[in-house]
Motif scaffolding. Structure first.
Motif, PDB file in Angstrom:
ATOM      1  N   LYS A  10       0.814  -1.218   0.000  1.00  0.00           N
ATOM      2  CA  LYS A  10       0.000   0.000   0.000  1.00  0.00           C
ATOM      3  C   LYS A  10       0.853   1.277   0.000  1.00  0.00           C
ATOM      4  O   LYS A  10       2.063   1.222   0.228  1.00  0.00           O
ATOM      5  CB  LYS A  10      -0.938  -0.046   1.207  1.00  0.00           C
ATOM      6  CG  LYS A  10      -1.937  -1.218   1.142  1.00  0.00           C
ATOM      7  CD  LYS A  10      -2.970  -1.145   2.259  1.00  0.00           C
ATOM      8  CE  LYS A  10      -3.923  -2.338   2.182  1.00  0.00           C
ATOM      9  NZ  LYS A  10      -5.031  -2.224   3.172  1.00  0.00           N
ATOM     10  N   TYR A  50     -12.433  -2.008  -3.897  1.00  0.00           N
ATOM     11  CA  TYR A  50     -12.952  -2.113  -2.532  1.00  0.00           C
ATOM     12  C   TYR A  50     -14.473  -1.991  -2.460  1.00  0.00           C
ATOM     13  O   TYR A  50     -15.024  -1.701  -1.387  1.00  0.00           O
ATOM     14  CB  TYR A  50     -12.292  -1.056  -1.644  1.00  0.00           C
ATOM     15  CG  TYR A  50     -10.908  -1.447  -1.165  1.00  0.00           C
ATOM     16  CD1 TYR A  50     -10.716  -2.566  -0.362  1.00  0.00           C
ATOM     17  CD2 TYR A  50      -9.793  -0.691  -1.501  1.00  0.00           C
ATOM     18  CE1 TYR A  50      -9.457  -2.928   0.094  1.00  0.00           C
ATOM     19  CE2 TYR A  50      -8.519  -1.042  -1.043  1.00  0.00           C
ATOM     20  CZ  TYR A  50      -8.364  -2.163  -0.246  1.00  0.00           C
ATOM     21  OH  TYR A  50      -7.120  -2.521   0.206  1.00  0.00           O
ATOM     22  N   GLU A 111      -5.814   1.615   8.954  1.00  0.00           N
ATOM     23  CA  GLU A 111      -6.010   1.970   7.544  1.00  0.00           C
ATOM     24  C   GLU A 111      -4.688   1.831   6.773  1.00  0.00           C
ATOM     25  O   GLU A 111      -4.622   1.116   5.766  1.00  0.00           O
ATOM     26  CB  GLU A 111      -6.531   3.399   7.419  1.00  0.00           C
ATOM     27  CG  GLU A 111      -6.615   3.867   5.969  1.00  0.00           C
ATOM     28  CD  GLU A 111      -7.156   5.272   5.889  1.00  0.00           C
ATOM     29  OE1 GLU A 111      -8.378   5.411   5.729  1.00  0.00           O
ATOM     30  OE2 GLU A 111      -6.365   6.229   6.000  1.00  0.00           O
TER      31      GLU A 111
HETATM   32  P1  CMP Z   1      -7.546  -4.553   3.553  1.00  0.00           P
HETATM   33  O1  CMP Z   1      -7.117  -5.922   3.920  1.00  0.00           O
HETATM   34  O2  CMP Z   1      -6.951  -3.980   2.308  1.00  0.00           O
HETATM   35  O3  CMP Z   1      -9.149  -4.494   3.419  1.00  0.00           O
HETATM   36  C1  CMP Z   1      -9.905  -3.342   3.709  1.00  0.00           C
HETATM   37  C2  CMP Z   1      -9.070  -2.195   4.199  1.00  0.00           C
HETATM   38  O4  CMP Z   1      -9.794  -1.143   4.812  1.00  0.00           O
HETATM   39  C3  CMP Z   1      -8.141  -2.681   5.293  1.00  0.00           C
HETATM   40  O5  CMP Z   1      -7.168  -3.531   4.766  1.00  0.00           O
HETATM   41  C4  CMP Z   1      -7.639  -1.343   5.849  1.00  0.00           C
HETATM   42  O6  CMP Z   1      -6.635  -0.769   5.045  1.00  0.00           O
HETATM   43  C5  CMP Z   1      -8.879  -0.449   5.688  1.00  0.00           C
HETATM   44  N1  CMP Z   1      -9.557  -0.126   6.931  1.00  0.00           N
HETATM   45  C6  CMP Z   1      -9.628   1.111   7.468  1.00  0.00           C
HETATM   46  N2  CMP Z   1     -10.341   1.094   8.592  1.00  0.00           N
HETATM   47  C7  CMP Z   1     -10.734  -0.171   8.796  1.00  0.00           C
HETATM   48  C8  CMP Z   1     -11.507  -0.809   9.810  1.00  0.00           C
HETATM   49  N3  CMP Z   1     -12.028  -0.144  10.840  1.00  0.00           N
HETATM   50  N4  CMP Z   1     -11.709  -2.134   9.700  1.00  0.00           N
HETATM   51  C9  CMP Z   1     -11.207  -2.835   8.642  1.00  0.00           C
HETATM   52  N5  CMP Z   1     -10.470  -2.256   7.659  1.00  0.00           N
HETATM   53  C10 CMP Z   1     -10.227  -0.944   7.739  1.00  0.00           C
END
Ligand code: CMP
Length: 139
Positions: A10, A50, A111
């Motif tokens: 990322k 997403y 995040e």
């Molecule tokens: P990822 O595995 O890429 O999938 C969703 C993404 O949302 C997660 O990783 C984080 O980068 C982001 N994210 C931000 N806030 C949250 C949260 N509260 N719960 C889960 N994912 C989050």
């Protein structure tokens, strides 16, 4: 069984020049990086990737974070690659991530958590196809 998973390094990782360190963790785990490219996601591309999180409160912030700088998208291959990479990454929230995982050692926040990995073999196929053409995928 040998399978593939989609990985994303990322923007927080590329910004801190951590691509090599994270790739070393991946390779040390036995996973093989069989395709890789550094790209800048557009807002539309991040929104679509997403899409399943569209109703979540963090969606807009996530899309702006994922477009805040380059990402490295990768295809990882190996035995049980989906589960194995999730173990190597650690929990989504670095505060909950186990010692020795990528997120424990490198993530900045829930995040800006340095890496993404597909959550199932079925989603891995969709996510790999989102970023890579058949021509870019050699055995
Ligand atoms: P990822 O595995 O890429 O999938 C969703 C993404 O949302 C997660 O990783 C984080 O980068 C982001 N994210 C931000 N806030 C949250 C949260 N509260 N719960 C889960 N994912 C989050």
């Amino acid at each position: 069984a040998t399978e593939r998973t989609l990985s994303i390094l990322k923007p927080d990782a590329t910004r801190r020049n951590l691509t090599g360190k994270i790739n070393a963790r991946i390779e040390e785990s036995g996973l093989r990086i069989v395709a890789q490219k550094r790209i800048q996601l557009t807002k539309a591309q991040a929104e679509k990737f997403y899409e399943v999180h569209a109703q979540r409160p963090f969606y807009n912030d996530l899309v702006s974070f994922m477009t805040s700088g380059p990402v490295v998208v990768q295809v990882l291959e190996g035995d049980n690659a989906v589960t194995k990479y999730r173990d190597v990454m650690g929990a989504t929230n670095p505060a909950n991530a186990a010692a020795g995982t990528i997120r424990k050692d490198f993530a900045e926040s829930i995040e800006a958590n340095s890496v993404h990995g597909s959550d199932s073999a079925e989603n891995a196929k969709i996510e790999v196809a989102y970023f890579f053409s058949g021509l870019e995928l050699v055995g």
